[in-house]
Write a protein that holds these residues in place. Sequence first.
Motif, PDB file in Angstrom:
ATOM      1  N   PHE A  15      19.276  41.194  18.219  1.00  0.00           N
ATOM      2  CA  PHE A  15      18.369  41.384  18.764  1.00  0.00           C
ATOM      3  C   PHE A  15      18.191  42.846  16.842  1.00  0.00           C
ATOM      4  O   PHE A  15      19.092  43.193  16.861  1.00  0.00           O
ATOM      5  CB  PHE A  15      18.348  43.515  19.616  1.00  0.00           C
ATOM      6  N   VAL A  16      16.762  42.940  16.537  1.00  0.00           N
ATOM      7  CA  VAL A  16      17.172  42.924  15.190  1.00  0.00           C
ATOM      8  C   VAL A  16      16.269  43.969  15.090  1.00  0.00           C
ATOM      9  O   VAL A  16      15.144  44.272  15.447  1.00  0.00           O
ATOM     10  CB  VAL A  16      16.517  42.006  14.062  1.00  0.00           C
ATOM     11  N   LEU A  17      16.891  44.838  14.095  1.00  0.00           N
ATOM     12  CA  LEU A  17      15.970  45.828  14.038  1.00  0.00           C
ATOM     13  C   LEU A  17      14.410  45.978  12.822  1.00  0.00           C
ATOM     14  O   LEU A  17      14.839  45.745  11.207  1.00  0.00           O
ATOM     15  CB  LEU A  17      17.402  47.409  13.930  1.00  0.00           C
ATOM     16  N   GLU A  18      13.741  45.297  13.318  1.00  0.00           N
ATOM     17  CA  GLU A  18      13.055  44.690  12.468  1.00  0.00           C
ATOM     18  C   GLU A  18      11.745  45.620  11.131  1.00  0.00           C
ATOM     19  O   GLU A  18      12.086  45.282   9.272  1.00  0.00           O
ATOM     20  CB  GLU A  18      11.810  43.964  13.185  1.00  0.00           C
ATOM     21  N   SER A  19      12.031  46.988  11.943  1.00  0.00           N
ATOM     22  CA  SER A  19      11.151  48.060  10.577  1.00  0.00           C
ATOM     23  C   SER A  19      11.771  48.192   9.448  1.00  0.00           C
ATOM     24  O   SER A  19      11.416  48.061   8.436  1.00  0.00           O
ATOM     25  CB  SER A  19      11.010  49.042  11.795  1.00  0.00           C
ATOM     26  N   TRP A  20      13.575  48.678   9.672  1.00  0.00           N
ATOM     27  CA  TRP A  20      14.391  48.739   8.742  1.00  0.00           C
ATOM     28  C   TRP A  20      14.043  47.511   7.820  1.00  0.00           C
ATOM     29  O   TRP A  20      14.734  48.018   6.871  1.00  0.00           O
ATOM     30  CB  TRP A  20      15.460  48.787   9.586  1.00  0.00           C
ATOM     31  N   GLU A  21      14.434  46.262   8.467  1.00  0.00           N
ATOM     32  CA  GLU A  21      15.018  45.335   7.508  1.00  0.00           C
ATOM     33  C   GLU A  21      12.920  44.904   7.168  1.00  0.00           C
ATOM     34  O   GLU A  21      13.586  44.185   5.798  1.00  0.00           O
ATOM     35  CB  GLU A  21      15.076  43.593   8.494  1.00  0.00           C
TER      36      GLU A  21
END
Length: 285
Positions: A15-21
Amino acid sequence: MEPFVKQHQQECGRFVLESWERGAPDGRLAAGFTGRHGGVSAKPYDSLNLAFHVGDVPEHVIENRRRIAGALGFSLEDWTCGEQVHSGDVAIVRAGDRGRGSLDRDSAFQDTDGLVTNVPGILLTSFYADCVPLYFWDPATEAVGLAHAGWKGTVAGIAGNMVSAMTSEYGSDPSQIRAAIGPSIGACCYEVDDRVMERVRQLLLSPQDSEENPQSAMYIDKGNGKYMLNLKEINRRIMIKAGILAEHIECTTWCTSCNNDLFFSYRKDGGTTGRMASWIGMRKR
């Protein structure tokens, strides 16, 4: 919108912290949380258990860690962690600490529930099966951090201690720090008793805070000495009191107990289960 986005059709559940990446320069930031599927561990740790202390076969844990690190563009030698004890203690991770705890418990940072670093190539990790993962990122200094916040760590103020560590060690401005609160047991499922609430009430805020932020958002009194506790919201407010702007805090909607098909849950699984991992790190240029 949910900040921790499930990655589909991946070998390991993530589950990726997409906005940060997406917001990090050159795609260098890696941040997210694992699920329970995609590893090699057998029942009752099936299958992506990432912690040694639960009784799993150590070789299975190492293979699971290797898979996650590789999927993120890191190596197992970059994996760095602490031996968590539900404290408020934070360790500064320097270049020579890279890989501590990756292959065994003894080499990990002892008695440590928070980690911060500004060294590219170090992958900070910590472990969960209902407790709250806290993420910190300072885009200006490229310092990153993770904290493991059960109720004991929460009342010990680990969220504020993380901000203090980043401020003193790296010169971070709290108003510029980004924070995130990851998948964990929600107020829908987290029932506690008077023993816990006595400690929580000692933490809860001045009269002015209570007027502006009613305590009903942090817990619900069910009567008979039972309460539904919202650890995510309590940690969010501690972050704000430490100087992080409310608009810089992202909070998950995932509950590990409600979504036991996706996550390990200590309560739902009856105390014998695996552990997910949070991760954060800056890839080398």
